[in-house]
Enzyme design. Structure first.
Site, short mmCIF file in Angstrom:
data_model
loop_
_atom_site.label_atom_id
_atom_site.label_comp_id
_atom_site.label_asym_id
_atom_site.label_seq_id
_atom_site.Cartn_x
_atom_site.Cartn_y
_atom_site.Cartn_z
N GLU A 137 0.81 -1.22 0.00
CA GLU A 137 0.00 0.00 0.00
C GLU A 137 0.85 1.27 0.00
O GLU A 137 0.34 2.37 0.18
CB GLU A 137 -0.95 -0.01 1.20
CG GLU A 137 -2.01 -1.09 1.08
CD GLU A 137 -3.00 -1.10 2.23
OE1 GLU A 137 -2.76 -0.45 3.27
OE2 GLU A 137 -4.03 -1.79 2.09
N TYR A 170 -5.34 -9.88 3.55
CA TYR A 170 -4.17 -9.86 2.67
C TYR A 170 -3.66 -11.27 2.44
O TYR A 170 -3.49 -12.04 3.38
CB TYR A 170 -3.06 -9.00 3.29
CG TYR A 170 -1.89 -8.77 2.35
CD1 TYR A 170 -1.99 -7.89 1.29
CD2 TYR A 170 -0.70 -9.46 2.52
CE1 TYR A 170 -0.93 -7.68 0.42
CE2 TYR A 170 0.38 -9.25 1.66
CZ TYR A 170 0.25 -8.36 0.62
OH TYR A 170 1.30 -8.15 -0.24
N VAL A 171 -3.42 -11.56 1.17
CA VAL A 171 -2.84 -12.83 0.75
C VAL A 171 -1.45 -12.54 0.21
O VAL A 171 -1.31 -11.68 -0.68
CB VAL A 171 -3.70 -13.52 -0.33
CG1 VAL A 171 -3.08 -14.84 -0.76
CG2 VAL A 171 -5.14 -13.73 0.17
N GLN A 227 -5.76 -18.35 -5.75
CA GLN A 227 -6.03 -19.74 -5.39
C GLN A 227 -7.27 -19.86 -4.52
O GLN A 227 -7.49 -20.89 -3.90
CB GLN A 227 -4.81 -20.34 -4.68
CG GLN A 227 -3.58 -20.35 -5.57
CD GLN A 227 -2.43 -21.10 -4.95
OE1 GLN A 227 -2.61 -22.21 -4.46
NE2 GLN A 227 -1.26 -20.52 -4.99
N GLY A 228 -8.05 -18.78 -4.45
CA GLY A 228 -9.29 -18.82 -3.68
C GLY A 228 -9.14 -18.53 -2.21
O GLY A 228 -10.12 -18.61 -1.46
N ILE A 229 -7.94 -18.17 -1.77
CA ILE A 229 -7.70 -17.95 -0.34
C ILE A 229 -8.45 -16.72 0.15
O ILE A 229 -9.09 -16.75 1.21
CB ILE A 229 -6.19 -17.85 -0.04
CG1 ILE A 229 -5.52 -19.19 -0.36
CG2 ILE A 229 -5.95 -17.45 1.41
CD1 ILE A 229 -4.00 -19.17 -0.28
N ASN A 232 -6.51 -0.41 -6.01
CA ASN A 232 -6.35 -1.85 -5.85
C ASN A 232 -7.43 -2.57 -6.65
O ASN A 232 -8.42 -3.08 -6.11
CB ASN A 232 -6.40 -2.23 -4.37
CG ASN A 232 -5.97 -3.65 -4.13
OD1 ASN A 232 -5.92 -4.47 -5.05
ND2 ASN A 232 -5.69 -3.97 -2.87
N TYR A 253 -14.39 -7.75 -4.46
CA TYR A 253 -15.43 -7.23 -3.58
C TYR A 253 -16.72 -6.95 -4.36
O TYR A 253 -17.82 -7.22 -3.86
CB TYR A 253 -14.94 -5.98 -2.85
CG TYR A 253 -13.70 -6.21 -2.02
CD1 TYR A 253 -13.40 -7.46 -1.48
CD2 TYR A 253 -12.81 -5.18 -1.78
CE1 TYR A 253 -12.26 -7.67 -0.72
CE2 TYR A 253 -11.67 -5.39 -1.01
CZ TYR A 253 -11.40 -6.64 -0.49
OH TYR A 253 -10.27 -6.83 0.26
#
Length: 155
Positions: A28, A84-85, A92-94, A122, A129
């Site tokens: 960020e 946050y991934v 990967q769907g996390i 972003n 979302y």
């Protein structure tokens, strides 16, 4: 697709969580704003909750850190402070799995609102979302005071 699981964070996860928070701040473009520490997180752990996504080696891949808030217009709410991934584990769907857990908690806790922020640049997060039905509000602005500002506040 890699194997991962979602579980509530434990105190032992705090160093990894803080590392991810710092990675998020770098993403960020504000790494200097992170003043938190593992010690502070331990002292204040009653103020927040967190889910972690971990792989088979129990490595923390992603976090969703949240707390409960009260909004006068609607009542009890869940505020998702960070989702946050880490970059190697995206797509990967996390993030979706973590969002599902957040909404499970919101339903279980009878929350009237789930709220979070997203930076307007972003695009990947905004797409996710919007895909899940979030309303993105560009009308309100944040008002913040840091610790020094709190100590020096006067009218």
């Amino acid at each position: 697709m890699m194997n991962y699981s979602i579980r509530p964070a434990q105190d032992a996860d705090f160093p990894a969580i803080l590392s991810i928070i710092k990675e998020l701040a770098l993403f960020e473009k504000a790494p200097e704003k992170v003043t938190n520490s593992v010690e502070q997180m331990l002292e204040e752990k009653d103020c927040f909750r967190c889910f972690v996504a971990v792989n088979d080696q129990n490595e923390v891949l992603a976090i969703s850190l949240y707390f409960f808030a009260y909004y006068t217009w609607v009542g009890k709410s869940l505020y998702l402070d960070d989702l946050y991934v880490r970059k190697p584990f995206r797509k990967q769907g996390i993030a979706s799995a973590l969002l599902k857990k957040i909404f499970e908690v919101a339903r279980e806790e009878n929350c009237k609102r789930v709220r979070w922020q997203v930076l307007n640049w972003n695009e990947n997060a905004i797409k996710l979302y919007e895909k899940c039905g979030a309303t993105i509000d560009n009308e309100w602005s944040n008002c913040d005071f840091d610790r020094q500002g709190i100590l020096e506040f006067s009218l």
